[in-house]
Motif scaffolding. Sequence first.
Motif, PDB file in Angstrom:
ATOM      1  N   ALA A 103       0.800  -1.128  -0.047  1.00 32.51           N
ATOM      2  CA  ALA A 103       0.121  -0.066  -0.014  1.00 32.51           C
ATOM      3  C   ALA A 103       0.571   1.416   0.029  1.00 32.51           C
ATOM      4  O   ALA A 103       1.908   1.195   0.634  1.00 32.51           O
ATOM      5  CB  ALA A 103      -0.995   0.123   1.155  1.00 32.51           C
ATOM      6  N   ARG A 104       0.479   2.112  -0.808  1.00 39.33           N
ATOM      7  CA  ARG A 104       1.117   3.641  -0.505  1.00 39.33           C
ATOM      8  C   ARG A 104       0.479   4.527   0.433  1.00 39.33           C
ATOM      9  O   ARG A 104       1.437   5.571   0.652  1.00 39.33           O
ATOM     10  CB  ARG A 104       0.963   4.206  -2.023  1.00 39.33           C
ATOM     11  N   GLY A 105      -0.407   4.019   0.842  1.00 36.74           N
ATOM     12  CA  GLY A 105      -1.157   5.194   1.772  1.00 36.74           C
ATOM     13  C   GLY A 105      -2.001   4.489   2.909  1.00 36.74           C
ATOM     14  O   GLY A 105      -2.495   3.482   2.599  1.00 36.74           O
ATOM     15  N   TYR A 106      -2.325   5.162   4.108  1.00 32.48           N
ATOM     16  CA  TYR A 106      -3.033   4.454   5.034  1.00 32.48           C
ATOM     17  C   TYR A 106      -3.997   5.701   5.743  1.00 32.48           C
ATOM     18  O   TYR A 106      -3.455   6.564   6.370  1.00 32.48           O
ATOM     19  CB  TYR A 106      -2.136   4.043   6.195  1.00 32.48           C
ATOM     20  N   LEU A 107      -5.252   5.646   5.510  1.00 33.55           N
ATOM     21  CA  LEU A 107      -6.158   6.792   5.729  1.00 33.55           C
ATOM     22  C   LEU A 107      -7.024   6.270   6.847  1.00 33.55           C
ATOM     23  O   LEU A 107      -7.872   5.326   6.520  1.00 33.55           O
ATOM     24  CB  LEU A 107      -6.913   7.106   4.381  1.00 33.55           C
TER      25      LEU A 107
END
Length: 216
Positions: free
Chosen positions: A100-104
């Motif tokens: 994953a490139r991001g964690y929101l």
Amino acid sequence: MAKLTILLGDDHTLVRQGIRKILEERQTWTVVDEACDGREAVRKALELQPDVAILDIGMPLLNGIEATRQIVRRAPNIRVLILSMHTDEAYIVQALQAGARGYLLKESADVDLVHAVTAVSSDKSFFSPSVATVVLDDYVRHLTEKGVVDRYESLSEREREVLQLVAEGRSNKEVADLLCLSPATVETHRAHILQKLDVHNTAELVLYAVRRGVIS
């Protein structure tokens, strides 16, 4: 201008509708499809090849972490943004290791969603501010308990530049082009960085960069 294409995977219809509404307020973005479970998300991602896939971490049939792993392995051009209720570092590490490139965080999606998608679609990393804070607090506590000195200061100026670019998700070739270096030199810098920081792979390097405030 080509539209940014997005796949949305979440098992809650109301959540999907809310996120879709925010996304499609941007005229250059379009949600190409939705998925209500992880297996459907993988199938649609491979079929539609969206620029970004936003995946809930807790989907049925196949969770978001495993769905991410399968998508990234089979279609590495798709950037995955994890949507989660969890601030535990273990979940963040698993998401990074899956690709994953991001964690929101869902609780901040209404504020941070556009920023998150903009970042990951540009090959950068994104973490909700409260997630970054939790990770940083854990890191500082770890250093204090172990009596360990932060090794960031041991990096050279060039190594710090490479660290940030790698943590943002850029390939060795992209880093080489940006810094006017050869890919082999970039790989040497990466090896030195891993050794100096005592981390063992890119996922741990990204986590370190978040903890240290190199990227947000």
